[in-house]
Every structure is written in C-alpha cells, then in structure tokens.
Design a protein around this motif. Structure first.
Motif, PDB file in Angstrom:
ATOM      1  N   ASN A  84       0.811  -1.224   0.000  1.00  0.00           N
ATOM      2  CA  ASN A  84       0.000   0.000   0.000  1.00  0.00           C
ATOM      3  C   ASN A  84       0.841   1.268   0.000  1.00  0.00           C
ATOM      4  O   ASN A  84       0.331   2.349   0.326  1.00  0.00           O
ATOM      5  CB  ASN A  84      -0.933   0.007   1.216  1.00  0.00           C
ATOM      6  CG  ASN A  84      -1.991  -1.081   1.139  1.00  0.00           C
ATOM      7  OD1 ASN A  84      -2.433  -1.444   0.057  1.00  0.00           O
ATOM      8  ND2 ASN A  84      -2.377  -1.609   2.281  1.00  0.00           N
ATOM      9  N   ILE A  89       3.483   2.145  -5.796  1.00  0.00           N
ATOM     10  CA  ILE A  89       2.386   1.926  -6.739  1.00  0.00           C
ATOM     11  C   ILE A  89       2.514   2.867  -7.933  1.00  0.00           C
ATOM     12  O   ILE A  89       2.324   2.467  -9.087  1.00  0.00           O
ATOM     13  CB  ILE A  89       1.029   2.125  -6.034  1.00  0.00           C
ATOM     14  CG1 ILE A  89       0.860   1.088  -4.920  1.00  0.00           C
ATOM     15  CG2 ILE A  89      -0.113   2.002  -7.045  1.00  0.00           C
ATOM     16  CD1 ILE A  89      -0.363   1.318  -4.052  1.00  0.00           C
ATOM     17  N   LYS A 107      -5.070   1.280 -13.756  1.00  0.00           N
ATOM     18  CA  LYS A 107      -5.570   0.462 -12.649  1.00  0.00           C
ATOM     19  C   LYS A 107      -4.723   0.654 -11.394  1.00  0.00           C
ATOM     20  O   LYS A 107      -5.258   0.779 -10.287  1.00  0.00           O
ATOM     21  CB  LYS A 107      -5.582  -1.014 -13.073  1.00  0.00           C
ATOM     22  CG  LYS A 107      -6.172  -1.947 -12.034  1.00  0.00           C
ATOM     23  CD  LYS A 107      -6.191  -3.380 -12.548  1.00  0.00           C
ATOM     24  CE  LYS A 107      -6.758  -4.332 -11.495  1.00  0.00           C
ATOM     25  NZ  LYS A 107      -6.749  -5.741 -11.990  1.00  0.00           N
ATOM     26  N   GLU A 108      -3.406   0.695 -11.561  1.00  0.00           N
ATOM     27  CA  GLU A 108      -2.520   0.895 -10.410  1.00  0.00           C
ATOM     28  C   GLU A 108      -2.751   2.265  -9.770  1.00  0.00           C
ATOM     29  O   GLU A 108      -2.801   2.399  -8.547  1.00  0.00           O
ATOM     30  CB  GLU A 108      -1.054   0.766 -10.847  1.00  0.00           C
ATOM     31  CG  GLU A 108      -0.621  -0.637 -11.208  1.00  0.00           C
ATOM     32  CD  GLU A 108      -0.663  -1.581 -10.034  1.00  0.00           C
ATOM     33  OE1 GLU A 108      -0.312  -1.167  -8.904  1.00  0.00           O
ATOM     34  OE2 GLU A 108      -1.058  -2.746 -10.217  1.00  0.00           O
ATOM     35  N   TYR A 110      -5.402   4.166  -9.751  1.00  0.00           N
ATOM     36  CA  TYR A 110      -6.670   4.266  -9.025  1.00  0.00           C
ATOM     37  C   TYR A 110      -6.570   3.625  -7.643  1.00  0.00           C
ATOM     38  O   TYR A 110      -7.330   3.987  -6.735  1.00  0.00           O
ATOM     39  CB  TYR A 110      -7.795   3.642  -9.834  1.00  0.00           C
ATOM     40  CG  TYR A 110      -8.351   4.563 -10.894  1.00  0.00           C
ATOM     41  CD1 TYR A 110      -8.911   5.804 -10.556  1.00  0.00           C
ATOM     42  CD2 TYR A 110      -8.311   4.213 -12.243  1.00  0.00           C
ATOM     43  CE1 TYR A 110      -9.406   6.661 -11.533  1.00  0.00           C
ATOM     44  CE2 TYR A 110      -8.813   5.066 -13.224  1.00  0.00           C
ATOM     45  CZ  TYR A 110      -9.350   6.283 -12.853  1.00  0.00           C
ATOM     46  OH  TYR A 110      -9.826   7.139 -13.826  1.00  0.00           O
ATOM     47  N   LYS A 111      -5.653   2.681  -7.465  1.00  0.00           N
ATOM     48  CA  LYS A 111      -5.435   2.098  -6.139  1.00  0.00           C
ATOM     49  C   LYS A 111      -4.978   3.155  -5.142  1.00  0.00           C
ATOM     50  O   LYS A 111      -5.351   3.130  -3.973  1.00  0.00           O
ATOM     51  CB  LYS A 111      -4.367   0.996  -6.214  1.00  0.00           C
ATOM     52  CG  LYS A 111      -4.782  -0.278  -6.902  1.00  0.00           C
ATOM     53  CD  LYS A 111      -3.621  -1.264  -6.875  1.00  0.00           C
ATOM     54  CE  LYS A 111      -3.915  -2.524  -7.641  1.00  0.00           C
ATOM     55  NZ  LYS A 111      -2.732  -3.443  -7.650  1.00  0.00           N
ATOM     56  N   LYS A 114      -7.576   5.225  -3.239  1.00  0.00           N
ATOM     57  CA  LYS A 114      -8.235   4.553  -2.113  1.00  0.00           C
ATOM     58  C   LYS A 114      -7.350   4.557  -0.867  1.00  0.00           C
ATOM     59  O   LYS A 114      -7.854   4.535   0.251  1.00  0.00           O
ATOM     60  CB  LYS A 114      -8.570   3.107  -2.497  1.00  0.00           C
ATOM     61  CG  LYS A 114      -9.583   2.988  -3.634  1.00  0.00           C
ATOM     62  CD  LYS A 114      -9.859   1.532  -3.966  1.00  0.00           C
ATOM     63  CE  LYS A 114     -10.857   1.405  -5.106  1.00  0.00           C
ATOM     64  NZ  LYS A 114     -11.115  -0.020  -5.460  1.00  0.00           N
ATOM     65  N   ILE A 115      -6.045   4.588  -1.086  1.00  0.00           N
ATOM     66  CA  ILE A 115      -5.101   4.535   0.037  1.00  0.00           C
ATOM     67  C   ILE A 115      -4.785   5.931   0.558  1.00  0.00           C
ATOM     68  O   ILE A 115      -4.803   6.189   1.771  1.00  0.00           O
ATOM     69  CB  ILE A 115      -3.796   3.831  -0.409  1.00  0.00           C
ATOM     70  CG1 ILE A 115      -4.090   2.394  -0.836  1.00  0.00           C
ATOM     71  CG2 ILE A 115      -2.752   3.866   0.704  1.00  0.00           C
ATOM     72  CD1 ILE A 115      -2.953   1.736  -1.586  1.00  0.00           C
TER      73      ILE A 115
END
Length: 241
Positions: A84, A89, A107-108, A110-111, A114-115
C-alpha cells in the motif's frame, strides 16, 4: 521459670510483603521480556524498511535507464513488502505507462486514491496516461487536480498547455503560458509551449527557432526528454484495425 531458648529469626516477612516482592519480580521479568521482544520487532521492521527502500531504488534506477523488465521485477519486490505504499504503486504505474500498457497503469493509479486520496503524483501520472492515449479532456482534468497539490510544478503546467492545444483552445493555452518564464534555467517548458503554439498557428520558422533555442540552453539530454512529449502531442491517434 522457662529458660528454653527460642530460635532466632533473621527475617520477619509478612505475607503482604512476600506477595509484593513476588509481584515486583514478575513485573520486572515481564517488562524485560516484553522489551526484548519489542526490540526484536523493531529490528525486523528496520530490516524490512531497508530491503524495501533498496528494491525501490533499484526499480527507479532501472526505470531511468529504460531497463523496464528489471525495473518491474524490483518494484514487485518492493510492493511485496509494502503493498500500500503510494510511491511504489505510482512507480509501478510509470513502468506500465512506459511499456504502453495503459490499462494496467491506470488500474494501479486508481489504487492510490483509495489509500491516500491527496497523493498528488497519482493525479499527475494518471494525466500522463490519458495524455498518452490522446484523451486531452480527461488528461487536462487530471493535470488540474495534480496542480492543486503541486501548484509550482512546471511539468504539470506544460502538460496543461499541451492539453489546451490538443483541445484546440489556444486562448486557454496562451493564458497558461504567462505562468512560464523564458528565464527559467531549470525547465525548457516555455520554449516548448511557444513552439507548440507556433506549430498549430503554422508559424514553422518561429517553431524551429524556439526549439533550437531550447536545445542550446538546456542541452541535448533535457531537450530529447521534452521533445518526446512534444511530438506525441501532434502524433496521430493510433486506432485498432
């Protein structure tokens, strides 16, 4: 008269005192045992941090040298330790972006939201993904979000100008251009932005003059890095057959 001698008692310890001594000894034992265990945990964490930063550094160096497979392996090792970590990332996404794997790069990134939703570089490189796909409207939106987190970043500003040009909004590009300086010795953004405007206005001699000036002032290495994005702005959008 009873002259029988009584045994001499060297220590007279009450029951409460005995319990207190036992409690104190137990507390000391637990404290030292816990301290030793916590110290071991800290040492293990320090070692994990060291391995993570080394793997991240290896990935970044390989990425800068365009050894993308090597960079991908190194960043995978880093992300196994810290899945995380937004820095890791984003670097993984940059590697995918360089490989033109836009879907995985997106995709990476957008992670990260969230974090850590306020992590500016994620917005910047998401803008880079859409810029590479020539989706200038979405790219501009992401670069504007990135600018909110890093308003002094001239690279983001230049990409916003490119997006305005890509959308055919020359007035918007010219307004943003006023925030760049011809006297900035760290970035050739002003000269590339000027050249881009000249290109769309079909002032090809002026375009060449601005590009030649950028090459002279900033050197071939910096010039080549900026030229790649400049040319991609005017390249035709690839379509699938």
């Amino acid at each position: 008269m009873n002259n029988k001698k009584r045994p001499i008692r060297l220590f007279r310890i009450k029951r409460e005192e005995l319990l207190y001594v036992f409690w104190a000894a137990t507390t000391i034992f637990i404290f030292w045992g816990g301290a030793w265990g916590w110290s071991e945990v800290l040492e293990n964490q320090k070692e994990k941090d060291r391995v993570f930063f080394q793997a991240y550094q290896d990935a970044l160096v390989a990425f800068k040298r365009l050894k993308l497979e090597e960079a991908q392996k190194a960043i995978s090792r880093a992300m196994e330790l810290r899945p995380n970590d937004p820095r890791a990332i984003v670097l993984a996404a940059r590697i995918y972006l360089k490989q033109k794997d836009y879907e995985r790069a997106e995709k990476e990134l957008y992670k990260v939201f969230k974090i850590q939703p306020d992590y500016g570089p994620a917005y910047q490189y998401l803008g880079e993904v859409f810029f590479a796909k020539k989706d200038f409207k979405e790219a501009l939106y992401r670069f504007e979000q990135a600018a909110l987190h890093d308003p002094m970043n001239k690279e983001i500003l230049l990409k916003r100008i490119y997006c305005e040009i890509g959308l055919g909004r020359l007035l918007g590009a010219e307004n943003l251009l006023s925030e760049l300086s011809a006297f900035d010795e760290a970035s050739p953004g002003y000269y590339f932005a000027r050249a881009a405007l000249c290109r769309v206005q079909k002032k090809y001699a002026d375009e060449k003059n601005f590009l030649d000036t950028a090459r002279i002032i900033y050197g071939n290495d910096a010039f080549s890095q900026y030229l790649a994005d400049y040319e991609s702005l005017f390249a035709k959008k690839q379509t699938l057959n």
